[in-house]
Scaffold this motif. Structure first.
Motif, PDB file in Angstrom:
ATOM      1  N   ARG B  64       0.831  -1.201   0.000  1.00  0.00           N
ATOM      2  CA  ARG B  64       0.000   0.000   0.000  1.00  0.00           C
ATOM      3  C   ARG B  64       0.863   1.247   0.000  1.00  0.00           C
ATOM      4  O   ARG B  64       0.570   2.223  -0.691  1.00  0.00           O
ATOM      5  CB  ARG B  64      -0.917   0.000   1.226  1.00  0.00           C
ATOM      6  CG  ARG B  64      -2.280  -0.578   0.972  1.00  0.00           C
ATOM      7  CD  ARG B  64      -3.216  -0.300   2.127  1.00  0.00           C
ATOM      8  NE  ARG B  64      -4.078   0.833   1.893  1.00  0.00           N
ATOM      9  CZ  ARG B  64      -5.241   0.763   1.277  1.00  0.00           C
ATOM     10  NH1 ARG B  64      -5.674  -0.385   0.806  1.00  0.00           N
ATOM     11  NH2 ARG B  64      -5.987   1.838   1.116  1.00  0.00           N
ATOM     12  N   ARG B  67       2.238   1.818  -3.498  1.00  0.00           N
ATOM     13  CA  ARG B  67       1.222   2.326  -4.434  1.00  0.00           C
ATOM     14  C   ARG B  67       0.903   3.789  -4.154  1.00  0.00           C
ATOM     15  O   ARG B  67       0.786   4.609  -5.065  1.00  0.00           O
ATOM     16  CB  ARG B  67      -0.051   1.475  -4.340  1.00  0.00           C
ATOM     17  CG  ARG B  67       0.085   0.097  -4.932  1.00  0.00           C
ATOM     18  CD  ARG B  67      -1.245  -0.380  -5.525  1.00  0.00           C
ATOM     19  NE  ARG B  67      -2.356  -0.251  -4.602  1.00  0.00           N
ATOM     20  CZ  ARG B  67      -2.775  -1.215  -3.796  1.00  0.00           C
ATOM     21  NH1 ARG B  67      -2.172  -2.391  -3.803  1.00  0.00           N
ATOM     22  NH2 ARG B  67      -3.793  -1.020  -2.996  1.00  0.00           N
ATOM     23  N   TRP B  68       0.748   4.098  -2.874  1.00  0.00           N
ATOM     24  CA  TRP B  68       0.407   5.466  -2.484  1.00  0.00           C
ATOM     25  C   TRP B  68       1.524   6.444  -2.845  1.00  0.00           C
ATOM     26  O   TRP B  68       1.285   7.497  -3.429  1.00  0.00           O
ATOM     27  CB  TRP B  68       0.106   5.506  -0.996  1.00  0.00           C
ATOM     28  CG  TRP B  68       0.180   6.865  -0.365  1.00  0.00           C
ATOM     29  CD1 TRP B  68       1.077   7.286   0.565  1.00  0.00           C
ATOM     30  CD2 TRP B  68      -0.674   7.991  -0.635  1.00  0.00           C
ATOM     31  NE1 TRP B  68       0.847   8.590   0.895  1.00  0.00           N
ATOM     32  CE2 TRP B  68      -0.220   9.058   0.169  1.00  0.00           C
ATOM     33  CE3 TRP B  68      -1.753   8.210  -1.486  1.00  0.00           C
ATOM     34  CZ2 TRP B  68      -0.812  10.315   0.160  1.00  0.00           C
ATOM     35  CZ3 TRP B  68      -2.349   9.471  -1.499  1.00  0.00           C
ATOM     36  CH2 TRP B  68      -1.882  10.505  -0.679  1.00  0.00           C
ATOM     37  N   LEU B  71       1.636   7.122  -6.546  1.00  0.00           N
ATOM     38  CA  LEU B  71       0.594   8.077  -6.957  1.00  0.00           C
ATOM     39  C   LEU B  71       0.988   9.504  -6.599  1.00  0.00           C
ATOM     40  O   LEU B  71       0.801  10.437  -7.396  1.00  0.00           O
ATOM     41  CB  LEU B  71      -0.735   7.712  -6.289  1.00  0.00           C
ATOM     42  CG  LEU B  71      -1.884   8.704  -6.502  1.00  0.00           C
ATOM     43  CD1 LEU B  71      -2.247   8.804  -7.981  1.00  0.00           C
ATOM     44  CD2 LEU B  71      -3.095   8.341  -5.671  1.00  0.00           C
ATOM     45  N   ALA B  92      -3.585  14.176  -4.489  1.00  0.00           N
ATOM     46  CA  ALA B  92      -3.515  12.729  -4.714  1.00  0.00           C
ATOM     47  C   ALA B  92      -4.532  11.997  -3.841  1.00  0.00           C
ATOM     48  O   ALA B  92      -5.097  10.975  -4.246  1.00  0.00           O
ATOM     49  CB  ALA B  92      -2.106  12.219  -4.418  1.00  0.00           C
ATOM     50  N   GLN B  93      -4.752  12.554  -2.690  1.00  0.00           N
ATOM     51  CA  GLN B  93      -5.723  11.923  -1.784  1.00  0.00           C
ATOM     52  C   GLN B  93      -7.115  11.906  -2.399  1.00  0.00           C
ATOM     53  O   GLN B  93      -7.893  10.981  -2.166  1.00  0.00           O
ATOM     54  CB  GLN B  93      -5.734  12.702  -0.452  1.00  0.00           C
ATOM     55  CG  GLN B  93      -6.407  11.941   0.672  1.00  0.00           C
ATOM     56  CD  GLN B  93      -6.544  12.756   1.937  1.00  0.00           C
ATOM     57  OE1 GLN B  93      -7.547  12.688   2.613  1.00  0.00           O
ATOM     58  NE2 GLN B  93      -5.528  13.533   2.280  1.00  0.00           N
ATOM     59  N   THR B  95      -7.904  11.441  -5.477  1.00  0.00           N
ATOM     60  CA  THR B  95      -7.967  10.253  -6.334  1.00  0.00           C
ATOM     61  C   THR B  95      -8.003   8.990  -5.501  1.00  0.00           C
ATOM     62  O   THR B  95      -8.829   8.093  -5.708  1.00  0.00           O
ATOM     63  CB  THR B  95      -6.733  10.209  -7.267  1.00  0.00           C
ATOM     64  OG1 THR B  95      -6.638  11.438  -7.968  1.00  0.00           O
ATOM     65  CG2 THR B  95      -6.830   9.040  -8.225  1.00  0.00           C
ATOM     66  N   TRP B  96      -7.101   8.946  -4.540  1.00  0.00           N
ATOM     67  CA  TRP B  96      -6.925   7.748  -3.724  1.00  0.00           C
ATOM     68  C   TRP B  96      -8.202   7.377  -2.973  1.00  0.00           C
ATOM     69  O   TRP B  96      -8.586   6.210  -2.892  1.00  0.00           O
ATOM     70  CB  TRP B  96      -5.774   7.996  -2.738  1.00  0.00           C
ATOM     71  CG  TRP B  96      -5.387   6.834  -1.904  1.00  0.00           C
ATOM     72  CD1 TRP B  96      -5.818   6.562  -0.628  1.00  0.00           C
ATOM     73  CD2 TRP B  96      -4.501   5.763  -2.258  1.00  0.00           C
ATOM     74  NE1 TRP B  96      -5.256   5.407  -0.178  1.00  0.00           N
ATOM     75  CE2 TRP B  96      -4.437   4.893  -1.153  1.00  0.00           C
ATOM     76  CE3 TRP B  96      -3.757   5.459  -3.396  1.00  0.00           C
ATOM     77  CZ2 TRP B  96      -3.650   3.740  -1.159  1.00  0.00           C
ATOM     78  CZ3 TRP B  96      -2.975   4.304  -3.390  1.00  0.00           C
ATOM     79  CH2 TRP B  96      -2.933   3.465  -2.286  1.00  0.00           C
ATOM     80  N   ASN B  97      -8.852   8.374  -2.425  1.00  0.00           N
ATOM     81  CA  ASN B  97     -10.005   8.117  -1.563  1.00  0.00           C
ATOM     82  C   ASN B  97     -11.170   7.463  -2.294  1.00  0.00           C
ATOM     83  O   ASN B  97     -12.022   6.835  -1.652  1.00  0.00           O
ATOM     84  CB  ASN B  97     -10.478   9.431  -0.927  1.00  0.00           C
ATOM     85  CG  ASN B  97      -9.532   9.903   0.157  1.00  0.00           C
ATOM     86  OD1 ASN B  97      -8.544   9.242   0.434  1.00  0.00           O
ATOM     87  ND2 ASN B  97      -9.830  11.046   0.745  1.00  0.00           N
ATOM     88  N   ASN B  99     -11.214   4.922  -4.141  1.00  0.00           N
ATOM     89  CA  ASN B  99     -11.179   3.468  -3.993  1.00  0.00           C
ATOM     90  C   ASN B  99     -10.848   3.037  -2.571  1.00  0.00           C
ATOM     91  O   ASN B  99     -10.689   1.838  -2.302  1.00  0.00           O
ATOM     92  CB  ASN B  99     -10.141   2.873  -4.954  1.00  0.00           C
ATOM     93  CG  ASN B  99     -10.487   3.150  -6.397  1.00  0.00           C
ATOM     94  OD1 ASN B  99     -11.653   3.163  -6.764  1.00  0.00           O
ATOM     95  ND2 ASN B  99      -9.474   3.388  -7.205  1.00  0.00           N
ATOM     96  N   ASN B 100     -10.720   4.010  -1.688  1.00  0.00           N
ATOM     97  CA  ASN B 100     -10.329   3.692  -0.317  1.00  0.00           C
ATOM     98  C   ASN B 100     -11.162   4.501   0.675  1.00  0.00           C
ATOM     99  O   ASN B 100     -10.690   5.461   1.277  1.00  0.00           O
ATOM    100  CB  ASN B 100      -8.834   3.982  -0.112  1.00  0.00           C
ATOM    101  CG  ASN B 100      -7.956   3.154  -1.021  1.00  0.00           C
ATOM    102  OD1 ASN B 100      -7.639   2.007  -0.735  1.00  0.00           O
ATOM    103  ND2 ASN B 100      -7.571   3.733  -2.154  1.00  0.00           N
ATOM    104  N   CYS B 104      -7.255   6.014   6.275  1.00  0.00           N
ATOM    105  CA  CYS B 104      -5.854   5.674   6.070  1.00  0.00           C
ATOM    106  C   CYS B 104      -5.539   4.316   6.673  1.00  0.00           C
ATOM    107  O   CYS B 104      -5.767   4.078   7.860  1.00  0.00           O
ATOM    108  CB  CYS B 104      -4.964   6.740   6.708  1.00  0.00           C
ATOM    109  SG  CYS B 104      -3.206   6.382   6.566  1.00  0.00           S
TER     110      CYS B 104
END
Lengths: 196, 196
Positions: B64, B67-68, B71, B92-93, B95-97, B99-100, B104
DNA sequence: CCTACAGTACACCGATCGGTAAAGGAGTGT
DNA sequence: ACACTCCTTTACCGATCGGTGTACTGTAGG
Protein backbone atom coordinates in the motif's frame (compact mmCIF):
# COMPACT_ATOMS: atom_id res chain seq x y z
CA UNK A 1 -29.79 12.76 34.23
CA UNK A 2 -26.06 12.43 34.52
CA UNK A 3 -26.22 8.82 35.70
CA UNK A 4 -28.75 6.53 34.12
CA UNK A 5 -27.53 3.45 35.94
CA UNK A 6 -26.58 3.06 39.60
CA UNK A 7 -23.53 0.98 38.64
CA UNK A 8 -22.34 -1.37 41.35
CA UNK A 9 -18.83 -1.33 42.72
CA UNK A 10 -17.87 -4.34 40.65
CA UNK A 11 -19.39 -2.72 37.59
CA UNK A 12 -17.24 0.35 38.12
CA UNK A 13 -14.06 -1.65 38.40
CA UNK A 14 -14.95 -3.58 35.26
CA UNK A 15 -15.58 -0.39 33.32
CA UNK A 16 -12.36 1.14 34.59
CA UNK A 17 -10.30 -1.89 33.63
CA UNK A 18 -12.04 -2.11 30.26
CA UNK A 19 -11.35 1.55 29.65
CA UNK A 20 -7.65 1.18 30.23
CA UNK A 21 -7.29 -2.03 28.29
CA UNK A 22 -9.48 -1.12 25.33
CA UNK A 23 -7.77 2.21 24.90
CA UNK A 24 -4.20 1.07 25.36
CA UNK A 25 -4.33 -2.27 23.54
CA UNK A 26 -7.27 -2.00 21.21
CA UNK A 27 -10.81 -3.30 21.48
CA UNK A 28 -10.51 -6.43 19.40
CA UNK A 29 -7.20 -7.39 20.94
CA UNK A 30 -8.60 -7.41 24.47
CA UNK A 31 -10.70 -10.37 25.58
CA UNK A 32 -13.32 -10.47 28.29
CA UNK A 33 -11.20 -12.85 30.35
CA UNK A 34 -8.44 -10.28 30.52
CA UNK A 35 -10.83 -7.54 31.57
CA UNK A 36 -12.30 -9.75 34.28
CA UNK A 37 -8.85 -10.56 35.54
CA UNK A 38 -7.70 -6.93 35.60
CA UNK A 39 -10.80 -5.79 37.43
CA UNK A 40 -10.56 -8.56 40.04
CA UNK A 41 -13.94 -9.87 39.03
CA UNK A 42 -15.40 -13.05 37.67
CA UNK A 43 -16.38 -13.28 34.07
CA UNK A 44 -19.85 -14.16 35.26
CA UNK A 45 -20.14 -10.81 37.03
CA UNK A 46 -18.99 -9.03 33.91
CA UNK A 47 -21.77 -10.62 31.91
CA UNK A 48 -24.33 -9.98 34.66
CA UNK A 49 -23.41 -6.31 34.58
CA UNK A 50 -23.00 -5.65 30.87
CA UNK A 51 -24.64 -8.54 29.05
CA UNK A 52 -22.05 -8.85 26.27
CA UNK A 53 -18.69 -7.57 25.16
CA UNK A 54 -20.30 -5.32 22.57
CA UNK A 55 -22.39 -3.63 25.23
CA UNK A 56 -19.32 -3.22 27.38
CA UNK A 57 -17.55 -1.57 24.46
CA UNK A 58 -20.48 0.79 24.05
CA UNK A 59 -20.41 1.61 27.77
CA UNK A 60 -16.68 2.25 27.48
CA UNK A 61 -17.09 4.67 24.60
CA UNK A 62 -20.07 6.40 26.14
CA UNK A 63 -18.23 7.07 29.35
CA UNK A 64 -15.25 8.44 27.48
CA UNK A 65 -17.61 10.62 25.51
CA UNK A 66 -19.15 11.98 28.70
CA UNK A 67 -15.78 12.74 30.27
CA UNK A 68 -14.47 14.39 27.13
CA UNK A 69 -17.55 16.49 26.56
CA UNK A 70 -17.51 17.57 30.20
CA UNK A 71 -13.92 18.75 29.86
CA UNK A 72 -14.78 20.64 26.69
CA UNK A 73 -17.74 22.33 28.32
CA UNK A 74 -15.63 23.37 31.28
CA UNK A 75 -13.00 24.79 28.97
CA UNK A 76 -15.64 26.72 27.07
CA UNK A 77 -17.06 28.09 30.29
CA UNK A 78 -13.60 29.26 31.32
CA UNK A 79 -12.91 30.96 28.00
CA UNK A 80 -12.16 34.66 28.19
CA UNK A 81 -14.21 35.57 25.15
CA UNK A 82 -16.54 34.02 22.55
CA UNK A 83 -13.61 33.92 20.17
CA UNK A 84 -11.47 32.01 22.66
CA UNK A 85 -14.45 29.73 23.27
CA UNK A 86 -14.28 28.58 19.66
CA UNK A 87 -10.77 27.36 20.34
CA UNK A 88 -11.77 25.67 23.58
CA UNK A 89 -12.10 22.13 22.13
CA UNK A 90 -8.58 22.42 20.78
CA UNK A 91 -7.30 23.72 24.09
CA UNK A 92 -9.13 20.94 25.91
CA UNK A 93 -7.27 18.46 23.77
CA UNK A 94 -4.02 19.73 25.25
CA UNK A 95 -5.17 18.68 28.70
CA UNK A 96 -6.80 15.51 27.51
CA UNK A 97 -3.81 14.23 25.56
CA UNK A 98 -1.62 14.15 28.64
CA UNK A 99 -3.44 11.10 29.94
CA UNK A 100 -4.42 9.75 26.52
CA UNK A 101 -1.33 9.27 24.38
CA UNK A 102 -2.94 6.77 22.05
CA UNK A 103 -4.98 9.22 20.01
CA UNK A 104 -8.73 9.38 19.75
CA UNK A 105 -10.58 6.41 21.16
CA UNK A 106 -13.47 6.97 18.79
CA UNK A 107 -11.30 7.09 15.70
CA UNK A 108 -9.53 3.97 16.88
CA UNK A 109 -12.88 2.30 17.47
CA UNK A 110 -14.00 3.20 13.95
CA UNK A 111 -10.79 1.69 12.62
CA UNK A 112 -11.40 -1.54 14.47
CA UNK A 113 -15.14 -1.83 13.96
CA UNK A 114 -15.94 -1.00 10.34
CA UNK A 115 -19.50 -2.28 10.48
CA UNK A 116 -21.72 0.84 10.42
CA UNK A 117 -24.50 -1.03 12.18
CA UNK A 118 -22.30 -1.90 15.13
CA UNK A 119 -23.57 0.06 18.16
CA UNK A 120 -20.04 1.13 19.07
CA UNK A 121 -19.55 2.45 15.55
CA UNK A 122 -22.68 4.55 15.95
CA UNK A 123 -21.48 6.01 19.24
CA UNK A 124 -18.15 6.95 17.71
CA UNK A 125 -19.66 8.71 14.72
CA UNK A 126 -22.12 10.53 16.94
CA UNK A 127 -19.23 11.93 18.93
CA UNK A 128 -17.67 13.44 15.82
CA UNK A 129 -21.02 14.83 14.79
CA UNK A 130 -21.37 16.42 18.21
CA UNK A 131 -17.98 18.06 17.81
CA UNK A 132 -18.62 19.65 14.45
CA UNK A 133 -22.03 20.84 15.59
CA UNK A 134 -20.36 22.37 18.61
CA UNK A 135 -17.78 24.10 16.45
CA UNK A 136 -20.55 25.52 14.30
CA UNK A 137 -22.48 26.84 17.28
CA UNK A 138 -19.38 28.38 18.81
CA UNK A 139 -18.42 29.95 15.52
CA UNK A 140 -21.87 31.43 15.11
CA UNK A 141 -21.86 32.70 18.70
CA UNK A 142 -18.53 34.39 18.04
CA UNK A 143 -20.06 36.25 15.12
CA UNK A 144 -18.37 34.33 12.37
CA UNK A 145 -19.61 35.06 8.89
CA UNK A 146 -19.39 31.48 7.55
CA UNK A 147 -19.81 29.15 10.54
CA UNK A 148 -20.06 26.01 8.42
CA UNK A 149 -16.74 26.47 6.67
CA UNK A 150 -14.93 27.49 9.81
CA UNK A 151 -16.40 24.56 11.73
CA UNK A 152 -15.20 22.13 9.09
CA UNK A 153 -11.75 23.67 9.12
CA UNK A 154 -11.54 23.45 12.87
CA UNK A 155 -12.75 19.87 12.84
CA UNK A 156 -10.03 18.95 10.35
CA UNK A 157 -7.39 20.66 12.47
CA UNK A 158 -8.73 18.98 15.58
CA UNK A 159 -8.70 15.49 14.10
CA UNK A 160 -5.43 16.08 12.34
CA UNK A 161 -3.73 17.11 15.57
CA UNK A 162 -5.28 14.15 17.31
CA UNK A 163 -4.13 11.57 14.84
CA UNK A 164 -0.62 12.96 14.44
CA UNK A 165 -0.21 13.06 18.20
CA UNK A 166 1.51 9.69 18.15
CA UNK A 167 4.36 11.17 16.13
CA UNK A 168 6.99 13.15 17.92
CA UNK A 169 5.97 16.54 16.51
CA UNK A 170 3.96 19.02 18.54
CA UNK A 171 1.19 19.28 15.99
CA UNK A 172 -1.36 20.45 18.51
CA UNK A 173 0.36 23.77 19.09
CA UNK A 174 0.64 24.33 15.37
CA UNK A 175 -3.03 23.48 14.94
CA UNK A 176 -4.17 25.81 17.70
CA UNK A 177 -2.09 28.65 16.34
CA UNK A 178 -3.49 28.19 12.87
CA UNK A 179 -7.00 27.76 14.24
CA UNK A 180 -6.73 31.04 16.12
CA UNK A 181 -5.74 32.86 12.95
CA UNK A 182 -8.68 31.34 11.12
CA UNK A 183 -11.12 32.32 13.83
CA UNK A 184 -9.78 35.86 13.99
CA UNK A 185 -9.95 36.19 10.23
CA UNK A 186 -13.48 34.82 10.10
CA UNK A 187 -14.79 37.10 12.83
CA UNK A 188 -13.21 40.31 11.62
CA UNK A 189 -15.60 42.39 9.50
CA UNK A 190 -13.05 43.18 6.86
CA UNK A 191 -12.33 41.78 3.43
CA UNK A 192 -13.15 38.12 3.30
CA UNK A 193 -14.50 36.06 0.44
CA UNK A 194 -13.68 32.84 -1.34
CA UNK A 195 -10.12 33.11 -2.52
CA UNK A 196 -8.82 31.71 -5.80
CA UNK B 1 14.79 -2.28 -7.35
CA UNK B 2 11.05 -1.96 -7.63
CA UNK B 3 10.45 -5.65 -6.97
CA UNK B 4 12.58 -7.35 -4.38
CA UNK B 5 10.72 -10.63 -4.58
CA UNK B 6 9.56 -12.54 -7.66
CA UNK B 7 6.19 -13.25 -5.98
CA UNK B 8 4.41 -16.30 -7.36
CA UNK B 9 0.90 -16.21 -8.77
CA UNK B 10 -0.55 -17.65 -5.59
CA UNK B 11 1.41 -15.14 -3.55
CA UNK B 12 -0.12 -12.32 -5.56
CA UNK B 13 -3.65 -13.54 -5.03
CA UNK B 14 -3.00 -13.92 -1.32
CA UNK B 15 -1.66 -10.39 -1.04
CA UNK B 16 -4.57 -9.03 -3.05
CA UNK B 17 -7.14 -10.78 -0.91
CA UNK B 18 -5.34 -9.77 2.27
CA UNK B 19 -5.27 -6.18 1.06
CA UNK B 20 -8.99 -6.04 0.54
CA UNK B 21 -9.89 -7.85 3.73
CA UNK B 22 -7.43 -6.12 6.04
CA UNK B 23 -8.43 -2.71 4.79
CA UNK B 24 -12.18 -3.21 4.73
CA UNK B 25 -12.63 -5.28 7.88
CA UNK B 26 -9.59 -4.53 9.98
CA UNK B 27 -6.40 -6.48 10.53
CA UNK B 28 -7.20 -8.16 13.81
CA UNK B 29 -10.71 -9.05 12.72
CA UNK B 30 -9.50 -10.99 9.67
CA UNK B 31 -8.08 -14.46 10.17
CA UNK B 32 -5.66 -16.32 7.97
CA UNK B 33 -8.30 -18.92 7.14
CA UNK B 34 -10.51 -16.23 5.64
CA UNK B 35 -7.65 -14.83 3.57
CA UNK B 36 -6.76 -18.28 2.27
CA UNK B 37 -10.38 -18.90 1.36
CA UNK B 38 -10.79 -15.57 -0.45
CA UNK B 39 -7.61 -16.06 -2.44
CA UNK B 40 -8.51 -19.62 -3.45
CA UNK B 41 -5.41 -20.95 -1.77
CA UNK B 42 -4.57 -23.35 0.99
CA UNK B 43 -3.51 -22.06 4.33
CA UNK B 44 -0.33 -24.05 3.85
CA UNK B 45 0.54 -22.06 0.75
CA UNK B 46 -0.08 -18.83 2.61
CA UNK B 47 2.41 -19.81 5.28
CA UNK B 48 4.91 -21.07 2.72
CA UNK B 49 4.77 -17.68 1.03
CA UNK B 50 4.66 -15.29 3.96
CA UNK B 51 5.76 -17.22 7.02
CA UNK B 52 3.31 -15.69 9.47
CA UNK B 53 0.31 -13.42 9.70
CA UNK B 54 2.46 -10.58 11.00
CA UNK B 55 4.73 -10.78 7.98
CA UNK B 56 1.70 -10.81 5.72
CA UNK B 57 0.43 -7.69 7.45
CA UNK B 58 3.79 -6.04 6.86
CA UNK B 59 3.71 -7.02 3.18
CA UNK B 60 0.19 -5.62 2.94
CA UNK B 61 1.20 -2.27 4.40
CA UNK B 62 4.38 -2.06 2.38
CA UNK B 63 2.57 -2.62 -0.88
CA UNK B 64 0.00 0.00 0.00
CA UNK B 65 2.81 2.34 0.86
CA UNK B 66 4.44 1.75 -2.52
CA UNK B 67 1.22 2.33 -4.43
CA UNK B 68 0.41 5.47 -2.48
CA UNK B 69 3.87 6.95 -2.82
CA UNK B 70 3.85 6.21 -6.53
CA UNK B 71 0.59 8.08 -6.96
CA UNK B 72 1.95 11.02 -4.99
CA UNK B 73 5.10 11.15 -7.07
CA UNK B 74 3.09 11.08 -10.27
CA UNK B 75 0.89 13.89 -9.01
CA UNK B 76 3.94 15.93 -8.09
CA UNK B 77 5.44 15.35 -11.53
CA UNK B 78 2.22 16.55 -13.13
CA UNK B 79 2.03 19.69 -11.02
CA UNK B 80 2.00 22.95 -12.94
CA UNK B 81 4.32 24.74 -10.56
CA UNK B 82 6.44 24.17 -7.44
CA UNK B 83 3.64 25.76 -5.44
CA UNK B 84 1.08 23.36 -6.85
CA UNK B 85 3.52 20.54 -6.19
CA UNK B 86 3.30 21.25 -2.48
CA UNK B 87 -0.41 20.55 -2.69
CA UNK B 88 0.10 17.39 -4.71
CA UNK B 89 -0.20 14.95 -1.79
CA UNK B 90 -3.53 16.51 -0.90
CA UNK B 91 -4.69 16.31 -4.49
CA UNK B 92 -3.52 12.73 -4.71
CA UNK B 93 -5.72 11.92 -1.78
CA UNK B 94 -8.74 12.99 -3.81
CA UNK B 95 -7.97 10.25 -6.33
CA UNK B 96 -6.92 7.75 -3.72
CA UNK B 97 -10.01 8.12 -1.56
CA UNK B 98 -12.31 7.05 -4.35
CA UNK B 99 -11.18 3.47 -3.99
CA UNK B 100 -10.33 3.69 -0.32
CA UNK B 101 -13.34 4.87 1.64
CA UNK B 102 -12.16 3.48 4.95
CA UNK B 103 -9.58 6.13 5.73
CA UNK B 104 -5.85 5.67 6.07
CA UNK B 105 -4.69 2.08 6.30
CA UNK B 106 -1.62 3.13 8.29
CA UNK B 107 -3.59 5.07 10.86
CA UNK B 108 -5.99 2.18 11.16
CA UNK B 109 -3.07 -0.19 11.58
CA UNK B 110 -1.63 2.00 14.33
CA UNK B 111 -4.99 1.94 16.05
CA UNK B 112 -5.12 -1.83 15.94
CA UNK B 113 -1.48 -2.57 16.70
CA UNK B 114 -0.38 -0.34 19.57
CA UNK B 115 2.85 -2.20 20.22
CA UNK B 116 5.65 0.09 18.93
CA UNK B 117 7.92 -2.89 18.40
CA UNK B 118 5.47 -4.58 16.07
CA UNK B 119 6.95 -4.53 12.55
CA UNK B 120 3.67 -3.35 11.06
CA UNK B 121 3.61 -0.48 13.53
CA UNK B 122 7.05 0.55 12.38
CA UNK B 123 6.02 0.52 8.73
CA UNK B 124 3.00 2.68 9.48
CA UNK B 125 4.95 5.31 11.38
CA UNK B 126 7.62 5.38 8.69
CA UNK B 127 4.99 6.22 6.13
CA UNK B 128 3.89 9.27 8.11
CA UNK B 129 7.50 10.31 8.54
CA UNK B 130 7.97 10.04 4.80
CA UNK B 131 5.00 12.30 4.22
CA UNK B 132 6.09 15.11 6.49
CA UNK B 133 9.61 14.95 5.09
CA UNK B 134 8.12 15.20 1.63
CA UNK B 135 6.03 18.19 2.61
CA UNK B 136 9.11 19.86 4.00
CA UNK B 137 11.13 19.27 0.84
CA UNK B 138 8.32 20.49 -1.39
CA UNK B 139 7.82 23.55 0.76
CA UNK B 140 11.52 24.36 0.61
CA UNK B 141 11.57 23.79 -3.16
CA UNK B 142 8.67 26.21 -3.53
CA UNK B 143 10.65 28.88 -1.75
CA UNK B 144 8.75 28.81 1.49
CA UNK B 145 10.28 30.83 4.28
CA UNK B 146 9.44 28.41 7.10
CA UNK B 147 9.26 24.92 5.59
CA UNK B 148 9.00 23.14 8.93
CA UNK B 149 5.93 24.98 10.09
CA UNK B 150 4.19 24.75 6.75
CA UNK B 151 4.98 21.06 6.49
CA UNK B 152 3.47 20.41 9.90
CA UNK B 153 0.38 22.40 9.00
CA UNK B 154 -0.05 20.50 5.76
CA UNK B 155 0.43 17.19 7.51
CA UNK B 156 -2.29 18.06 10.01
CA UNK B 157 -4.63 19.06 7.21
CA UNK B 158 -3.79 15.90 5.31
CA UNK B 159 -4.43 13.59 8.23
CA UNK B 160 -7.45 15.55 9.36
CA UNK B 161 -9.04 15.28 5.95
CA UNK B 162 -8.19 11.60 5.85
CA UNK B 163 -9.71 10.73 9.18
CA UNK B 164 -12.86 12.78 8.72
CA UNK B 165 -13.42 11.22 5.34
CA UNK B 166 -15.77 8.67 6.85
CA UNK B 167 -18.16 11.43 7.83
CA UNK B 168 -20.44 12.83 5.18
CA UNK B 169 -18.72 16.20 4.91
CA UNK B 170 -16.38 17.03 2.06
CA UNK B 171 -13.49 17.89 4.33
CA UNK B 172 -10.87 17.25 1.67
CA UNK B 173 -11.94 20.19 -0.46
CA UNK B 174 -11.95 22.45 2.57
CA UNK B 175 -8.49 21.20 3.52
CA UNK B 176 -7.06 21.72 0.05
CA UNK B 177 -8.48 25.20 -0.18
CA UNK B 178 -7.04 26.14 3.17
CA UNK B 179 -3.74 24.47 2.33
CA UNK B 180 -3.47 26.49 -0.87
CA UNK B 181 -3.94 29.72 1.05
CA UNK B 182 -1.26 28.67 3.51
CA UNK B 183 1.20 27.81 0.77
CA UNK B 184 0.57 31.04 -1.07
CA UNK B 185 0.98 33.05 2.11
CA UNK B 186 4.18 31.25 3.02
CA UNK B 187 5.76 31.71 -0.40
CA UNK B 188 4.86 35.36 -0.86
CA UNK B 189 7.69 37.65 0.16
CA UNK B 190 5.45 40.05 1.97
CA UNK B 191 4.61 40.53 5.63
CA UNK B 192 4.79 37.25 7.47
CA UNK B 193 5.82 36.58 11.04
CA UNK B 194 4.43 34.81 14.04
CA UNK B 195 1.07 36.35 14.71
CA UNK B 196 -0.36 36.92 18.17
C1' DC C 1 14.30 -39.39 -16.71
C1' DC C 2 14.89 -37.12 -12.65
C1' DT C 3 14.99 -33.50 -9.51
C1' DA C 4 13.24 -29.35 -7.54
C1' DC C 5 9.64 -26.61 -6.38
C1' DA C 6 4.96 -24.56 -6.03
C1' DG C 7 0.79 -25.82 -4.64
C1' DT C 8 -3.07 -28.94 -2.81
C1' DA C 9 -5.64 -31.70 0.49
C1' DC C 10 -6.48 -32.70 5.04
C1' DA C 11 -5.87 -33.62 9.50
C1' DC C 12 -4.29 -31.77 13.62
C1' DC C 13 -2.34 -28.76 17.50
C1' DG C 14 -2.79 -25.86 21.94
C1' DA C 15 -4.66 -21.59 22.99
C1' DT C 16 -8.02 -18.32 23.18
C1' DC C 17 -12.39 -16.41 21.74
C1' DG C 18 -17.29 -14.83 23.53
C1' DG C 19 -20.62 -16.77 26.39
C1' DT C 20 -23.19 -20.02 29.70
C1' DA C 21 -24.75 -23.55 33.67
C1' DA C 22 -25.29 -24.55 38.25
C1' DA C 23 -24.70 -23.75 42.96
C1' DG C 24 -23.61 -21.16 46.87
C1' DG C 25 -21.84 -17.30 50.02
C1' DA C 26 -22.61 -12.49 51.94
C1' DG C 27 -25.25 -8.47 52.83
C1' DT C 28 -29.63 -5.94 53.05
C1' DG C 29 -34.48 -4.90 53.66
C1' DT C 30 -39.08 -6.79 54.82
C1' DA D 1 -37.10 -16.19 58.89
C1' DC D 2 -37.61 -14.64 54.17
C1' DA D 3 -36.45 -13.25 49.77
C1' DC D 4 -33.59 -10.51 46.99
C1' DT D 5 -29.54 -8.77 44.79
C1' DC D 6 -24.61 -8.90 44.19
C1' DC D 7 -20.90 -11.58 43.51
C1' DT D 8 -18.23 -15.74 43.73
C1' DT D 9 -16.38 -20.42 42.24
C1' DT D 10 -15.70 -23.94 38.91
C1' DA D 11 -16.52 -26.09 35.07
C1' DC D 12 -17.91 -26.12 30.60
C1' DC D 13 -19.44 -25.00 25.56
C1' DG D 14 -18.65 -24.65 20.34
C1' DA D 15 -16.05 -21.82 17.48
C1' DT D 16 -12.18 -19.71 15.93
C1' DC D 17 -7.45 -18.24 16.49
C1' DG D 18 -2.45 -18.62 14.41
C1' DG D 19 0.35 -22.27 12.96
C1' DT D 20 2.19 -27.12 11.68
C1' DG D 21 2.96 -32.11 9.76
C1' DT D 22 2.53 -35.08 6.15
C1' DA D 23 1.73 -36.97 2.00
C1' DC D 24 0.43 -36.08 -2.70
C1' DT D 25 0.19 -33.70 -7.53
C1' DG D 26 1.43 -30.86 -11.32
C1' DT D 27 4.84 -28.80 -13.88
C1' DA D 28 9.09 -26.78 -15.56
C1' DG D 29 14.26 -27.35 -16.22
C1' DG D 30 18.57 -29.85 -16.35
Amino acid sequence: MSETKPMTAAGRRILDAAGELFYSRGITAVGVDLIAEHSGVTKRTLYNQFGSKDQLVVAYLEEREQRWQLLVRETIAAAASPIEAVLAPLEAQRTWNQNNPRGCAFINALAELPDPTHPAHVVATQEKQWLIDLFRELAAAAGCSAPDTLATQLLVLHEGALVTQQLSLDTLSVSIKLARELVLAATSTESQAASA
